[in-house]
Motif scaffolding. Sequence first.
Motif, PDB file in Angstrom:
ATOM      1  N   ASP A 544       0.813  -1.212   0.000  1.00 62.27           N
ATOM      2  CA  ASP A 544       0.000   0.000   0.000  1.00 62.27           C
ATOM      3  C   ASP A 544       0.844   1.259   0.000  1.00 62.27           C
ATOM      4  O   ASP A 544       0.390   2.324  -0.435  1.00 62.27           O
ATOM      5  CB  ASP A 544      -0.924   0.012   1.230  1.00 62.27           C
ATOM      6  CG  ASP A 544      -2.051  -1.006   1.088  1.00 62.27           C
ATOM      7  OD1 ASP A 544      -2.270  -1.449  -0.067  1.00 62.27           O
ATOM      8  OD2 ASP A 544      -2.676  -1.353   2.091  1.00 62.27           O
ATOM      9  N   ILE A 545       2.090   1.165   0.481  1.00 60.79           N
ATOM     10  CA  ILE A 545       2.958   2.342   0.466  1.00 60.79           C
ATOM     11  C   ILE A 545       3.215   2.790  -0.966  1.00 60.79           C
ATOM     12  O   ILE A 545       3.222   3.977  -1.284  1.00 60.79           O
ATOM     13  CB  ILE A 545       4.287   2.029   1.179  1.00 60.79           C
ATOM     14  CG1 ILE A 545       4.036   1.677   2.641  1.00 60.79           C
ATOM     15  CG2 ILE A 545       5.253   3.201   1.091  1.00 60.79           C
ATOM     16  CD1 ILE A 545       3.429   2.806   3.447  1.00 60.79           C
ATOM     17  N   GLN A 546       3.456   1.833  -1.860  1.00 67.27           N
ATOM     18  CA  GLN A 546       3.667   2.171  -3.268  1.00 67.27           C
ATOM     19  C   GLN A 546       2.357   2.500  -3.965  1.00 67.27           C
ATOM     20  O   GLN A 546       2.303   3.367  -4.832  1.00 67.27           O
ATOM     21  CB  GLN A 546       4.361   1.008  -3.983  1.00 67.27           C
ATOM     22  CG  GLN A 546       4.662   1.283  -5.445  1.00 67.27           C
ATOM     23  CD  GLN A 546       5.373   0.120  -6.103  1.00 67.27           C
ATOM     24  OE1 GLN A 546       5.632  -0.895  -5.458  1.00 67.27           O
ATOM     25  NE2 GLN A 546       5.690   0.265  -7.370  1.00 67.27           N
ATOM     26  N   ALA A 547       1.264   1.829  -3.576  1.00 70.63           N
ATOM     27  CA  ALA A 547      -0.006   2.039  -4.260  1.00 70.63           C
ATOM     28  C   ALA A 547      -0.606   3.407  -3.976  1.00 70.63           C
ATOM     29  O   ALA A 547      -1.251   4.007  -4.840  1.00 70.63           O
ATOM     30  CB  ALA A 547      -0.997   0.945  -3.852  1.00 70.63           C
ATOM     31  N   VAL A 548      -0.380   3.946  -2.763  1.00 72.99           N
ATOM     32  CA  VAL A 548      -1.010   5.211  -2.418  1.00 72.99           C
ATOM     33  C   VAL A 548      -0.440   6.354  -3.238  1.00 72.99           C
ATOM     34  O   VAL A 548      -1.133   7.331  -3.557  1.00 72.99           O
ATOM     35  CB  VAL A 548      -0.854   5.490  -0.899  1.00 72.99           C
ATOM     36  CG1 VAL A 548       0.597   5.795  -0.549  1.00 72.99           C
ATOM     37  CG2 VAL A 548      -1.769   6.626  -0.461  1.00 72.99           C
ATOM     38  N   GLY A 550       0.555   6.019  -6.295  1.00 71.85           N
ATOM     39  CA  GLY A 550       0.091   5.839  -7.666  1.00 71.85           C
ATOM     40  C   GLY A 550      -1.373   6.137  -7.850  1.00 71.85           C
ATOM     41  O   GLY A 550      -1.908   5.961  -8.942  1.00 71.85           O
ATOM     42  N   THR A 551      -2.022   6.585  -6.801  1.00 71.71           N
ATOM     43  CA  THR A 551      -3.463   6.888  -6.853  1.00 71.71           C
ATOM     44  C   THR A 551      -3.667   8.397  -6.932  1.00 71.71           C
ATOM     45  O   THR A 551      -3.020   9.156  -6.190  1.00 71.71           O
ATOM     46  CB  THR A 551      -4.173   6.327  -5.604  1.00 71.71           C
ATOM     47  OG1 THR A 551      -3.884   4.929  -5.508  1.00 71.71           O
ATOM     48  CG2 THR A 551      -5.669   6.545  -5.688  1.00 71.71           C
ATOM     49  N   GLU A 552      -4.535   8.839  -7.841  1.00 70.20           N
ATOM     50  CA  GLU A 552      -4.821  10.259  -7.996  1.00 70.20           C
ATOM     51  C   GLU A 552      -5.635  10.755  -6.801  1.00 70.20           C
ATOM     52  O   GLU A 552      -6.637  10.142  -6.415  1.00 70.20           O
ATOM     53  CB  GLU A 552      -5.595  10.501  -9.288  1.00 70.20           C
ATOM     54  CG  GLU A 552      -4.793  10.251 -10.550  1.00 70.20           C
ATOM     55  CD  GLU A 552      -3.678  11.268 -10.714  1.00 70.20           C
ATOM     56  OE1 GLU A 552      -3.816  12.386 -10.176  1.00 70.20           O
ATOM     57  OE2 GLU A 552      -2.665  10.943 -11.364  1.00 70.20           O
ATOM     58  N   PRO A 553      -5.236  11.879  -6.185  1.00 68.47           N
ATOM     59  CA  PRO A 553      -6.015  12.421  -5.075  1.00 68.47           C
ATOM     60  C   PRO A 553      -7.310  13.055  -5.573  1.00 68.47           C
ATOM     61  O   PRO A 553      -7.435  13.371  -6.758  1.00 68.47           O
ATOM     62  CB  PRO A 553      -5.074  13.469  -4.473  1.00 68.47           C
ATOM     63  CG  PRO A 553      -4.216  13.890  -5.608  1.00 68.47           C
ATOM     64  CD  PRO A 553      -4.034  12.678  -6.471  1.00 68.47           C
ATOM     65  N   PRO A 554      -8.280  13.271  -4.685  1.00 65.65           N
ATOM     66  CA  PRO A 554      -9.526  13.931  -5.104  1.00 65.65           C
ATOM     67  C   PRO A 554      -9.288  15.350  -5.597  1.00 65.65           C
ATOM     68  O   PRO A 554      -8.287  15.991  -5.248  1.00 65.65           O
ATOM     69  CB  PRO A 554     -10.370  13.909  -3.815  1.00 65.65           C
ATOM     70  CG  PRO A 554      -9.769  12.840  -2.969  1.00 65.65           C
ATOM     71  CD  PRO A 554      -8.317  12.812  -3.299  1.00 65.65           C
ATOM     72  N   ARG A 555     -10.216  15.835  -6.387  1.00 67.29           N
ATOM     73  CA  ARG A 555     -10.061  17.149  -6.984  1.00 67.29           C
ATOM     74  C   ARG A 555     -10.044  18.256  -5.931  1.00 67.29           C
ATOM     75  O   ARG A 555      -9.283  19.221  -6.037  1.00 67.29           O
ATOM     76  CB  ARG A 555     -11.202  17.394  -7.979  1.00 67.29           C
ATOM     77  CG  ARG A 555     -11.139  18.751  -8.681  1.00 67.29           C
ATOM     78  CD  ARG A 555      -9.837  18.889  -9.447  1.00 67.29           C
ATOM     79  NE  ARG A 555      -9.654  20.214 -10.001  1.00 67.29           N
ATOM     80  CZ  ARG A 555      -8.537  20.650 -10.556  1.00 67.29           C
ATOM     81  NH1 ARG A 555      -7.477  19.837 -10.622  1.00 67.29           N
ATOM     82  NH2 ARG A 555      -8.440  21.869 -11.034  1.00 67.29           N
TER      83      ARG A 555
END
Length: 610
Positions: A544-548, A550-555
Amino acid sequence: MIAAIDDPYTLGELRTPRMTSLLVRPLVDRLYNPDDLSTVYCLLANRVQFLRSQSDEALHYTVNIARATLCELVAARILRRFHEDHPRRPGLLLLANVLVSGFDPFDAAPDEVRRRGRSPQWPAQERGGRERKLTALELAILSESKILVASLACQRVVDAVYRGLVVYTPVSLVDILPDHYKHHPVSLYDPRRASILNHRRLIVPRLRNLIELWHFAVLLTLYALTMIHCNGNTHGTRKLGIYEAAFSIFTAGWVLEQFAAIIEHGWEVHAQNLWSFLDITFIFIYAMYGAARAIELLLGFDINLALPILCTAAPVLLTRIAFNLMPDNIVFIAMHAMMRDFMRLTFIAIWCFTGFLLGLVWLMRTNFDTSTPSWQANSPTYVTIGKWLFWIWFGLDGTGIERTADFHAVLGPTLAVTFAFLGNTLFLTILVAILTNTFSKIMDNSAAEIEFRRAVLTFQGVKSDSIFAYPPPFNMIALAVMLPLKFILGPAAFHYVNVAIIRTVNAPLLLIIACYERRRVWARGIMAKSSSRTWHFGLNPYGDIQAVFGTEPPREVVEAIEKLDVLSESVELQQDIAIVGGHHSDWGAHVAQARRRKESSGSVYESAAY
């Protein structure tokens, strides 16, 4: 550079914020031109000249070193700007043209200046107007520009050339079997558009290193079989066994390959290779073995000298295997540098200490009557006296000090004790201090040393001589057949015949390379298509450290961050002005604003340079 530097500066002083703002950055701004790809090459050429002129101008020794260091720093900054201004694949191609595209030092000079200024060298072979060209990467290796080689932009190109993503036809010093009918400029390689039997993949450094490692493994296997099945008695010296014959033939082809590698780019570049001194040592041993074996076979002497000489190659070959398997190991890198210092200092010591040997021999002659028959029986020989001094040098035995009293009661022991003080105490102390200093310098800059050695392997792996496409011992057959054929056929006919034979000899290997590269490109394409979906396999508690990231934050979070940046910009601007100082407040505000703009655009920028 001469106008900019008139005092000696160290690398640390030139990299301080003040020198960066007052000297380095203005030179970069003045010399950087996106349309001129030769600036880095010109700076490195000036660095080479400053390093060479330091021995001619003793008064400007340290100043020339500072000028050479400044050339390297400015070249690294300019290369970084090319990297920042040209991202992605087009930028990679541009950087490759900057570093590995050939440039002529007399480019744009009048013909009269060319004829008058060119230095004599090996007769240049016809390359369609590309003779006498050098690359910026070659000059960086020649001048040991480890700061530039270790930079991100240079390593991007080195890695692409090493993996075969960037392909080009290198310019060598001289080729044994030249085939320059077609010249391939710097380009990006696409396996799907290349032919199945692409013989040019044999010069890709990563594949080339594997091929050379395989050749050396075959050589080592034949050597081991030869020594295991050799006949130990003197009656077998007139016969050449099957393993010894295979070893001799294959090693002759391997030596030819090493000789071609040395003259490919010159000894100065080849000597940067970690195992170059081991190759030269083995070639010397093999030459002595070949001469002794030829005497035994042709003249019929049962002296049994060749095989004992060949036994001394075992430590060289086994050590070279370790260097081949771990070329990035910092211990081997330090060993290579220390070996060079050790050999240089040992040669100087032997040259100086030869006077003690001659002094003792001549002192012995004054004590013994050379006209008496007992001269040979009572007096020690040159070898014996040399052996005494050798034992004293390493502190193994003091017999020589006692025996020199027979030469002269006072002067003999005096010379021996003086040699013991100078050799065993002073010389070894200096040697240990020099080697310790060399090792500490390498360890302090271990990352740059590793990247520099990797660049050396990459540059030496790209070959232009077609003799490398023939594996040993087929390269000797190619040299005996194809070289005379080159003078009979035209350039086009010789090229097609040469390529056809190379593809025939290496057909299985070329098929394996083509299938592997196409499979890898196909797999990368599948991964690119499915990159929009993130899959996590395995029981990794830290996934999850790497996955977070790679995830786009909310607008709404992005908008809040942008508002915070606007509010805090004035505070950061005042901090930057305070760091720069009151005398440069306007310049500091300009720098801070430029940094804000570059950070907001997402480009890589080193704020530590301020």
